[in-house]
Design an enzyme around this catalytic site. Sequence first.
Site, mmCIF file in Angstrom:
data_model
loop_
_atom_site.group_PDB
_atom_site.id
_atom_site.type_symbol
_atom_site.label_atom_id
_atom_site.label_comp_id
_atom_site.label_asym_id
_atom_site.label_seq_id
_atom_site.Cartn_x
_atom_site.Cartn_y
_atom_site.Cartn_z
ATOM 1 N N THR A 14 0.820 -1.211 0.000
ATOM 2 C CA THR A 14 0.000 0.000 0.000
ATOM 3 C C THR A 14 0.855 1.263 0.000
ATOM 4 O O THR A 14 0.656 2.173 -0.812
ATOM 5 C CB THR A 14 -0.940 0.009 1.220
ATOM 6 O OG1 THR A 14 -1.760 -1.153 1.182
ATOM 7 C CG2 THR A 14 -1.807 1.246 1.217
ATOM 8 N N GLU A 130 10.259 9.998 9.177
ATOM 9 C CA GLU A 130 9.091 10.853 9.405
ATOM 10 C C GLU A 130 7.780 10.077 9.368
ATOM 11 O O GLU A 130 6.892 10.273 10.198
ATOM 12 C CB GLU A 130 9.051 11.963 8.340
ATOM 13 C CG GLU A 130 7.853 12.888 8.433
ATOM 14 C CD GLU A 130 7.880 13.738 9.679
ATOM 15 O OE1 GLU A 130 7.023 13.518 10.560
ATOM 16 O OE2 GLU A 130 8.769 14.611 9.783
ATOM 17 N N VAL A 133 5.510 7.922 12.310
ATOM 18 C CA VAL A 133 4.548 8.469 13.276
ATOM 19 C C VAL A 133 3.676 9.511 12.590
ATOM 20 O O VAL A 133 4.172 10.410 11.924
ATOM 21 C CB VAL A 133 5.268 9.140 14.469
ATOM 22 C CG1 VAL A 133 4.257 9.725 15.440
ATOM 23 C CG2 VAL A 133 6.198 8.169 15.170
ATOM 24 N N GLY A 135 1.374 9.457 10.109
ATOM 25 C CA GLY A 135 0.924 9.466 8.717
ATOM 26 C C GLY A 135 1.427 10.684 7.969
ATOM 27 O O GLY A 135 2.629 10.859 7.764
ATOM 28 N N ILE A 137 1.295 13.837 8.920
ATOM 29 C CA ILE A 137 1.617 14.996 9.759
ATOM 30 C C ILE A 137 3.134 15.099 9.911
ATOM 31 O O ILE A 137 3.785 14.137 10.340
ATOM 32 C CB ILE A 137 0.980 14.872 11.154
ATOM 33 C CG1 ILE A 137 -0.514 14.564 11.042
ATOM 34 C CG2 ILE A 137 1.195 16.142 11.958
ATOM 35 C CD1 ILE A 137 -1.172 14.272 12.377
ATOM 36 N N GLY A 188 -10.192 -0.062 5.403
ATOM 37 C CA GLY A 188 -8.734 -0.127 5.348
ATOM 38 C C GLY A 188 -8.032 0.617 6.464
ATOM 39 O O GLY A 188 -6.807 0.770 6.443
ATOM 40 N N GLU A 191 -6.081 -3.209 10.461
ATOM 41 C CA GLU A 191 -5.460 -4.391 9.884
ATOM 42 C C GLU A 191 -6.373 -5.604 10.075
ATOM 43 O O GLU A 191 -7.305 -5.583 10.888
ATOM 44 C CB GLU A 191 -4.117 -4.653 10.579
ATOM 45 C CG GLU A 191 -3.114 -3.506 10.471
ATOM 46 C CD GLU A 191 -2.546 -3.341 9.076
ATOM 47 O OE1 GLU A 191 -2.653 -4.297 8.273
ATOM 48 O OE2 GLU A 191 -2.001 -2.266 8.776
ATOM 49 N N LYS A 206 4.929 4.490 18.725
ATOM 50 C CA LYS A 206 5.042 5.866 18.238
ATOM 51 C C LYS A 206 5.431 6.824 19.361
ATOM 52 O O LYS A 206 6.243 7.739 19.164
ATOM 53 C CB LYS A 206 3.712 6.293 17.614
ATOM 54 C CG LYS A 206 3.350 5.506 16.365
ATOM 55 C CD LYS A 206 1.942 5.854 15.890
ATOM 56 C CE LYS A 206 1.549 5.033 14.662
ATOM 57 N NZ LYS A 206 0.149 5.287 14.248
#
Length: 430
Positions: A14, A130, A133, A135, A137, A188, A191, A206
């Site tokens: 993905t 980056e 943690v 997504g 941001i 989605g 999981e 995270k």
Amino acid sequence: MKKEIGIGLLGFGTVGSGVASVLQQHQEDLTYKLGVPVKIRRVLVRNLHKERNTDLPQELFTDSLDDLLNDESIDIMVEVFGGMEEARVAIEQALQAGKGVVTANKDVMAVHGRDLLVLADRNGCDLFYEASVGGGIPLIRTLEDGLASDRITSLLGIINGTTNFILTKMKHEKKTYAEALEEATALGFAEADPTADVGGIDAARKMAILASLSFSEEVQLDDVYVRGMEAIEDGDLELAEQFGYTVKMAGSAKKDEQGVEVAVEPVFFPNAHPLASVNNEFNAVYVRGAAVGETMFYGPGAGSLPTATSVTSDIVAACRNLLLGVNGKRVHSYQYERKTKTDEQKSARYFHRIAVRDEIGVLARLSAIYSKNGASLATVIQHPNPAREDADLIFITHTISRKQHLDVLEELTTAPEVNGVLSHYRIEGD
């Protein structure tokens, strides 16, 4: 001066396919910003025969990591196939081969991040993470660069899109946990095995990454106190609303002269608090600095393209360093020795929901347990429960230590008047 920068892509799921898509679609912009094109040279996959919807030539795909490690045209390796040991080894070997690495792997960075960053320093390579943690941001770059001149004292936020989506559906659409999880999976956001998300482990990884970076001190995964969504009992969300709160799975990290404390658990936020209105799969993190005060970062915490955008921003940073000849020049050693707080040093307000026998004198006897442990009470309410023959007592404390909180719960559990401690929550953001 390099005329082109070569990328080795480790994984084409993905996120990996999203990275390839962003690199291809934004090639003109990247070339303009960097002065040279950025090209995918090889793609590592586990199954060469799997059908893939991509414009990349089939000959770029391989199932051998050595093909990427030995390819001198590859300058930067992008690890997006996930997992733990296989990914750690690949990152390690890439750094040893003198190639910069970009990874979205929170699992590896939470457990092995310090060793890998030291290895990157030793080999004069960049290691960017980056996308591990938040997504889309830009949290890590903000902490490393934007707030580099400040001293971070605390972090508080929602950093798992799956649990936030589930709680949003349970609160606003009155769905059951099972129904909300099923919808999250179908969209989605969850999981096939959501254990790491709903159990708080994903968020704990995270928080270990963010706290280590923010406080320049090693925070190990075992240092993070974790309670998952299983701690949320039937009726808790409605009860929270009656008292003016919203339940969120949140991560928190605080540092003062006594040490560091990091936790992931369901907490109560006042409805007026901005984090209480962060819904669905979105993430938001408050960062408090000694000089800047409080800042908030908000955005999509999951998804192919938001995560791929973060990965690509790291690729751009690594490319710039490479072109300027300053790759591997960052110092990743921690400034402070690891120092974690004890339960006596952690403090918060707490919400306790207790099932008790509905008889005279119970309230006074249980209040005495709080008094005995030095826990001051702000609110005491008896809440009838028509579904049972007993009643719920609600206690909201003033600020007490975590040890006092645990000692009170232990005594309540064994008190003859108590049928059960139904739930308890830390209160944040008052």
